[in-house]
Write a protein that holds these residues in place. Structure first.
Motif, PDB file in Angstrom:
ATOM      1  N   PHE A 300       0.832  -1.210   0.000  1.00 52.67           N
ATOM      2  CA  PHE A 300       0.000   0.000   0.000  1.00 52.67           C
ATOM      3  C   PHE A 300       0.869   1.263   0.000  1.00 52.67           C
ATOM      4  N   HIS A 301       2.112   1.103  -0.431  1.00 51.35           N
ATOM      5  CA  HIS A 301       3.011   2.266  -0.458  1.00 51.35           C
ATOM      6  C   HIS A 301       2.734   3.125  -1.695  1.00 51.35           C
ATOM      7  N   ALA A 302       3.166   4.377  -1.626  1.00 49.65           N
ATOM      8  CA  ALA A 302       2.784   5.352  -2.658  1.00 49.65           C
ATOM      9  C   ALA A 302       3.666   5.276  -3.909  1.00 49.65           C
ATOM     10  N   ARG A 303       4.887   4.853  -3.753  1.00 50.62           N
ATOM     11  CA  ARG A 303       5.867   4.823  -4.854  1.00 50.62           C
ATOM     12  C   ARG A 303       6.030   6.193  -5.519  1.00 50.62           C
ATOM     13  N   VAL A 304       5.913   7.232  -4.715  1.00 51.90           N
ATOM     14  CA  VAL A 304       6.057   8.588  -5.270  1.00 51.90           C
ATOM     15  C   VAL A 304       7.462   9.159  -5.052  1.00 51.90           C
ATOM     16  N   SER A 305       8.352   8.369  -4.479  1.00 53.77           N
ATOM     17  CA  SER A 305       9.664   8.919  -4.119  1.00 53.77           C
ATOM     18  C   SER A 305      10.466   9.370  -5.342  1.00 53.77           C
ATOM     19  N   LEU A 308       8.913  12.587  -6.452  1.00 54.92           N
ATOM     20  CA  LEU A 308       9.237  13.648  -5.490  1.00 54.92           C
ATOM     21  C   LEU A 308      10.707  14.064  -5.612  1.00 54.92           C
ATOM     22  N   ASN A 309      11.587  13.077  -5.674  1.00 53.51           N
ATOM     23  CA  ASN A 309      13.017  13.407  -5.642  1.00 53.51           C
ATOM     24  C   ASN A 309      13.509  14.051  -6.945  1.00 53.51           C
ATOM     25  N   THR A 310      12.802  13.793  -8.044  1.00 55.85           N
ATOM     26  CA  THR A 310      13.135  14.513  -9.282  1.00 55.85           C
ATOM     27  C   THR A 310      12.402  15.858  -9.330  1.00 55.85           C
ATOM     28  N   ARG A 343       3.488  12.249   7.965  1.00 57.26           N
ATOM     29  CA  ARG A 343       4.693  12.141   8.804  1.00 57.26           C
ATOM     30  C   ARG A 343       5.928  11.773   7.960  1.00 57.26           C
ATOM     31  N   GLN A 344       5.734  10.921   6.949  1.00 60.32           N
ATOM     32  CA  GLN A 344       6.865  10.486   6.125  1.00 60.32           C
ATOM     33  C   GLN A 344       7.431  11.652   5.314  1.00 60.32           C
ATOM     34  N   ILE A 345       6.533  12.514   4.856  1.00 61.68           N
ATOM     35  CA  ILE A 345       6.972  13.560   3.920  1.00 61.68           C
ATOM     36  C   ILE A 345       7.304  14.870   4.626  1.00 61.68           C
ATOM     37  N   ALA A 400      13.731  -1.889  -9.101  1.00 60.42           N
ATOM     38  CA  ALA A 400      14.480  -0.757  -8.519  1.00 60.42           C
ATOM     39  C   ALA A 400      13.757  -0.193  -7.298  1.00 60.42           C
ATOM     40  N   TYR A 401      13.039  -1.035  -6.607  1.00 60.52           N
ATOM     41  CA  TYR A 401      12.221  -0.576  -5.485  1.00 60.52           C
ATOM     42  C   TYR A 401      12.106  -1.646  -4.394  1.00 60.52           C
ATOM     43  N   ALA A 402      12.220  -1.207  -3.168  1.00 59.28           N
ATOM     44  CA  ALA A 402      11.790  -2.006  -2.008  1.00 59.28           C
ATOM     45  C   ALA A 402      11.195  -0.986  -1.061  1.00 59.28           C
ATOM     46  N   HIS A 403      10.219  -1.385  -0.273  1.00 62.46           N
ATOM     47  CA  HIS A 403       9.628  -0.368   0.606  1.00 62.46           C
ATOM     48  C   HIS A 403      10.453  -0.223   1.888  1.00 62.46           C
ATOM     49  N   HIS A 404      10.077   0.742   2.677  1.00 58.82           N
ATOM     50  CA  HIS A 404      10.934   1.183   3.763  1.00 58.82           C
ATOM     51  C   HIS A 404      11.366   0.050   4.705  1.00 58.82           C
ATOM     52  N   ILE A 405      10.421  -0.774   5.110  1.00 64.62           N
ATOM     53  CA  ILE A 405      10.771  -1.797   6.110  1.00 64.62           C
ATOM     54  C   ILE A 405      11.663  -2.867   5.502  1.00 64.62           C
ATOM     55  N   ILE A 434      15.422   3.440  -7.393  1.00 66.49           N
ATOM     56  CA  ILE A 434      14.956   4.448  -8.351  1.00 66.49           C
ATOM     57  C   ILE A 434      14.980   5.850  -7.728  1.00 66.49           C
ATOM     58  N   ASP A 435      14.788   5.907  -6.391  1.00 65.35           N
ATOM     59  CA  ASP A 435      14.684   7.202  -5.710  1.00 65.35           C
ATOM     60  C   ASP A 435      15.991   7.621  -5.041  1.00 65.35           C
ATOM     61  N   ALA A 436      17.083   6.886  -5.312  1.00 66.92           N
ATOM     62  CA  ALA A 436      18.291   7.105  -4.506  1.00 66.92           C
ATOM     63  C   ALA A 436      19.108   8.298  -4.991  1.00 66.92           C
ATOM     64  N   ILE A 437      19.054   9.336  -4.220  1.00 64.36           N
ATOM     65  CA  ILE A 437      19.887  10.522  -4.439  1.00 64.36           C
ATOM     66  C   ILE A 437      20.579  10.753  -3.095  1.00 64.36           C
ATOM     67  N   PRO A 443      21.743   9.634   4.799  1.00 67.44           N
ATOM     68  CA  PRO A 443      21.340   9.612   6.211  1.00 67.44           C
ATOM     69  C   PRO A 443      20.424   8.429   6.539  1.00 67.44           C
ATOM     70  N   ASN A 444      19.659   7.969   5.540  1.00 69.15           N
ATOM     71  CA  ASN A 444      18.836   6.786   5.771  1.00 69.15           C
ATOM     72  C   ASN A 444      19.701   5.539   5.927  1.00 69.15           C
ATOM     73  N   THR A 445      20.717   5.409   5.076  1.00 70.21           N
ATOM     74  CA  THR A 445      21.537   4.197   5.082  1.00 70.21           C
ATOM     75  C   THR A 445      22.585   4.259   6.185  1.00 70.21           C
TER      76      THR A 445
HETATM   77  P1  FAD Z   1       5.996   5.559   1.096  1.00 72.07           P
HETATM   78  O1  FAD Z   1       6.221   4.507   2.111  1.00 72.07           O
HETATM   79  O2  FAD Z   1       4.727   5.528   0.364  1.00 72.07           O
HETATM   80  O3  FAD Z   1       6.213   6.984   1.804  1.00 72.07           O
HETATM   81  C1  FAD Z   1       5.842   8.183   1.135  1.00 72.07           C
HETATM   82  C2  FAD Z   1       7.009   9.111   0.978  1.00 72.07           C
HETATM   83  O4  FAD Z   1       7.543   9.496   2.231  1.00 72.07           O
HETATM   84  C3  FAD Z   1       8.183   8.569   0.208  1.00 72.07           C
HETATM   85  O5  FAD Z   1       7.978   8.649  -1.184  1.00 72.07           O
HETATM   86  C4  FAD Z   1       9.316   9.452   0.675  1.00 72.07           C
HETATM   87  O6  FAD Z   1       9.394  10.616  -0.106  1.00 72.07           O
HETATM   88  C5  FAD Z   1       8.909   9.825   2.088  1.00 72.07           C
HETATM   89  N1  FAD Z   1       9.690   9.043   3.056  1.00 72.07           N
HETATM   90  C6  FAD Z   1       9.285   7.993   3.766  1.00 72.07           C
HETATM   91  N2  FAD Z   1      10.250   7.580   4.604  1.00 72.07           N
HETATM   92  C7  FAD Z   1      11.305   8.388   4.378  1.00 72.07           C
HETATM   93  C8  FAD Z   1      12.612   8.464   4.917  1.00 72.07           C
HETATM   94  N3  FAD Z   1      13.039   7.626   5.871  1.00 72.07           N
HETATM   95  N4  FAD Z   1      13.426   9.404   4.428  1.00 72.07           N
HETATM   96  C9  FAD Z   1      13.026  10.257   3.478  1.00 72.07           C
HETATM   97  N5  FAD Z   1      11.798  10.236   2.932  1.00 72.07           N
HETATM   98  C10 FAD Z   1      10.952   9.313   3.392  1.00 72.07           C
HETATM   99  N6  FAD Z   1      14.128   7.338   0.322  1.00 72.07           N
HETATM  100  C11 FAD Z   1      14.441   8.007  -0.800  1.00 72.07           C
HETATM  101  O7  FAD Z   1      13.643   8.815  -1.275  1.00 72.07           O
HETATM  102  N7  FAD Z   1      15.636   7.820  -1.432  1.00 72.07           N
HETATM  103  C12 FAD Z   1      16.556   6.943  -0.961  1.00 72.07           C
HETATM  104  O8  FAD Z   1      17.613   6.793  -1.539  1.00 72.07           O
HETATM  105  C13 FAD Z   1      16.238   6.209   0.216  1.00 72.07           C
HETATM  106  N8  FAD Z   1      17.117   5.304   0.722  1.00 72.07           N
HETATM  107  C14 FAD Z   1      16.790   4.608   1.841  1.00 72.07           C
HETATM  108  C15 FAD Z   1      17.734   3.712   2.369  1.00 72.07           C
HETATM  109  C16 FAD Z   1      17.456   3.012   3.523  1.00 72.07           C
HETATM  110  C17 FAD Z   1      18.465   2.071   4.088  1.00 72.07           C
HETATM  111  C18 FAD Z   1      16.217   3.211   4.164  1.00 72.07           C
HETATM  112  C19 FAD Z   1      15.906   2.477   5.419  1.00 72.07           C
HETATM  113  C20 FAD Z   1      15.290   4.095   3.661  1.00 72.07           C
HETATM  114  C21 FAD Z   1      15.559   4.811   2.499  1.00 72.07           C
HETATM  115  N9  FAD Z   1      14.649   5.739   1.970  1.00 72.07           N
HETATM  116  C22 FAD Z   1      14.980   6.435   0.835  1.00 72.07           C
HETATM  117  C23 FAD Z   1      13.399   6.061   2.661  1.00 72.07           C
HETATM  118  C24 FAD Z   1      12.178   5.217   2.225  1.00 72.07           C
HETATM  119  O9  FAD Z   1      12.486   3.857   2.324  1.00 72.07           O
HETATM  120  C25 FAD Z   1      11.721   5.549   0.811  1.00 72.07           C
HETATM  121  O10 FAD Z   1      11.495   6.941   0.705  1.00 72.07           O
HETATM  122  C26 FAD Z   1      10.423   4.852   0.456  1.00 72.07           C
HETATM  123  O11 FAD Z   1      10.582   3.465   0.583  1.00 72.07           O
HETATM  124  C27 FAD Z   1      10.005   5.217  -0.964  1.00 72.07           C
HETATM  125  O12 FAD Z   1       8.892   4.499  -1.366  1.00 72.07           O
HETATM  126  P2  FAD Z   1       7.424   5.123  -1.403  1.00 72.07           P
HETATM  127  O13 FAD Z   1       7.402   6.330  -2.248  1.00 72.07           O
HETATM  128  O14 FAD Z   1       6.507   4.014  -1.784  1.00 72.07           O
HETATM  129  O15 FAD Z   1       7.251   5.533   0.101  1.00 72.07           O
END
Ligand code: FAD
Ligand code: SF4
Length: 547
Positions: A300-305, A308-310, A343-345, A400-405, A434-437, A443-445
């Protein structure tokens, strides 16, 4: 260098007078200047600066040429997933076409034109010389590496330059300084509440909407059996030309792209993805944001990263869309879901950026836990017997995608427990997604996932045994390893390495209240078993590539 939404001109050269042009031909290059025309300006747009609402585009200026370029230096600083590179190229090219259609003069330089140039400044010098352009404007890059490269070039070359905000984030570059200082640890919750107040998001009568800031207790559930997982909305973008260009220039990539690219590469697609998320996924986002399953790769993730990042989408409009959906369908969506998403954004994304800019460049060298190990080979091909890792890595290679957990508690957790050097972990995440900048990846890694920053992002390392993965997923049932076993050949590697991590680091974290319970649990294990755990962990490390 000047700052603000449009800084002062810098540099020593006098203004020249140059002609204006329209859309330029790729092979011919930009049009040279004519002496009776006003000063000609080159405006650089980087691949992650595709913000159609930027004030630069409010008017068509006859003396401005926009440059968007596929650069070799951006393909080689790390090996990228092919979908990431193709996604950037398609989005950049589409953005250039849209600007040209609005009447702006745009020069889109493909790899065919830029491949011979070693660096961005080298190419800029050439473009400006060919066009007879002396003035240069750019939006401040979000990555330290690029911001430094451009500001160094401006300072050293004496080019007449002006820098601008990207006009994207909630907090401007200047406002980050109100919240973040180098070397200081901050906590998301405190920052997030301040952001809710400052931007008046989900607030009522001076307090949080619904009387609560945090609905974590209602979120983080396991997926119920039989819950339907929606098919992710994918697009059908022809990436053949972009892929051929990469091949032609010998760019090494990772992962797969078999057929059209499914990621959004223009604003219309990005908006469709956002609308689809609000319609179909948002009601379930909060409760199941930490769940994992082999039945779906984005749940149920948004996949908007990527969008957003571009900067094809703004964080404000993404939050607004979710809140609007909640206001229209409050019974269906629920406050916990929308708050969890906002909260995520508004929270995490801005927080991570603040940590990055307050601590770079030193942050990139942090290795607090002194991890020196090598990343197992299976991170690059998904060939592992661990079912949870197989899913997380396999889908990363495929989409090119895995969700946060998955990033935090599966691949990140495993690398942390194993003791992999953070440089290798960083390179993997930076290339794979795909979203890695770097500003958001690092800071996430290095911070959140590897605790290599000593706790600037998170107050404790995000570690868990296989039990957490078992609780939040359906992976363990089909795994070659036993999640119930702590030692022995078939014991879940997460278990062995988790207890070993606590053994190796108990003195370091002895005073950390959030680690106390874990360390106590470890101390309850009898001495013989502890010896067996240490031996098993040593053996796992020796066999790290074959697990
Ligand atoms: P959703 O789960 O639907 O969340 C919505 C949005 O919230 C995301 O698109 C993102 O913009 C924002 N968000 C959520 N969590 C974070 C977070 N911890 N930091 C920043 N933004 C967040 N996110 C990236 O955008 N680029 C990365 O390179 C990246 N690397 C990550 C590496 C690790 C080890 C971890 C643990 C997390 C990383 N994240 C990164 C954060 C997060 O996992 C992704 O933003 C998210 O999985 C993107 O998928 P989504 O758009 O479906 O997110
Ligand atoms: Fe992952 Fe361990 Fe469960 Fe296997 S048993 S899926 S390795 S947590």
């Amino acid at each position: 260098m000047a700052s603000g939404s449009g800084g002062e001109w810098t540099g020593q050269r006098p203004c020249g007078r140059f002609g204006s042009g329209r859309v330029t031909d790729r092979r011919m290059g930009i049009r040279p200047s004519m002496s009776d025309q006003p000063t000609k300006v080159l405006r650089l747009i980087l691949g992650d600066q595709l913000n159609a609402s930027h004030s630069w585009f409010d008017q068509v200026r006859s003396n401005v040429v926009y440059l968007i370029a596929e650069l070799m230096q951006e393909q080689t600083y790390v090996r990228h997933h092919i979908q990431k590179t193709a996604g950037f190229f398609l989005a950049m090219e589409g953005f250039a076409k849209d600007l040209a259609a609005q009447g702006h003069e745009v020069h889109y330089a493909t790899l065919d034109e830029t491949a011979g140039f070693e660096s961005l400044p080298e190419f800029l010098v050439d473009v400006m010389r060919r066009g007879g352009i002396s003035h240069f404007e750019y939006q401040r890059p979000d990555e330290y590496r690029l911001r430094k490269q451009l500001s160094d070039w401006v300072a050293q070359s004496g080019v007449i330059a002006r820098d601008f905000s990207t006009e994207h984030f909630f907090l401007s570059d200047e406002a980050l300084g109100d919240y973040f200082h180098s070397g200081k640890a901050y906590r998301l919750e405190h920052f997030y509440r301040k952001m809710r107040e400052r931007f008046d998001v989900l607030m009522e009568e001076g307090g949080p909407l619904g009387g609560q800031w945090n609905f974590d207790a209602e979120n983080r559930k396991r997926l119920p059996k039989g819950i339907e997982i929606p098919e992710p909305l994918m697009f059908c973008n022809d990436a053949e030309d972009a892929v051929n260009r990469l091949k032609r220039h010998g760019v090494e990539t990772l992962g797969a792209l078999d057929g059209p690219l499914g990621w959004p590469v223009n604003r219309a697609q990005a908006l469709s993805l956002l609308t689809d998320f609000c319609l179909r996924m948002l009601p379930f986002f909060g409760p199941y944001q930490d769940a994992m399953t082999h039945r779906g790769w984005s749940l149920f993730h948004a996949r908007v990263s990527f969008a957003l990042n571009t900067k094809m989408l703004s964080p404000q409009e993404v939050c607004d869309a979710a809140i609007r959906a909640y206001n229209e369908r409050p019974d269906e969506i629920g406050l916990a879901a929308v708050e969890g998403f906002v909260r995520q954004i508004l929270g995490w994304r801005e927080f991570i950026r603040g940590i990055y800019w307050a601590n770079m460049p030193e942050y990139a060298d942090r290795n607090e836990l002194e991890a020196q190990g090598e990343l197992p080979h299976f991170y690059w091909d998904g060939q592992t017997k661990m079912a949870c890792m197989q899913q997380a890595i396999g889908q990363s290679l495929e989409f090119a995608y895995a969700h946060h957990i998955q990033r935090l508690m599966v691949t990140g957790n495993f690398a942390l427990l194993l003791g992999v050097h953070p440089d290798q972990v960083d390179a993997w995440y930076l290339g794979m997604y795909i979203d890695a900048i770097e500003w958001v990846e690092m800071p996430n890694t290095r911070g959140m996932s590897q605790h290599a920053d000593g706790g600037l992002v998170g107050s404790k390392p995000y570690i868990s045994s296989g039990r957490y993965i078992e609780r939040m997923s359906d992976h363990c049932r089909g795994c070659a390893y036993k999640v119930s076993a702590r030692v022995g050949d078939s014991a879940c590697p997460f278990n062995v390495l988790y207890w070993d991590f606590l053994d190796r680091n108990s003195a370091r974290f002895a005073k950390n209240p959030r680690m106390r319970m874990m360390i106590k649990n470890y101390e309850r294990i009898d001495a013989d078993e502890r010896v067996a755990i240490t031996a098993a962990a040593k053996s796992l490390r020796a066999r790290r590539h074959e697990l």
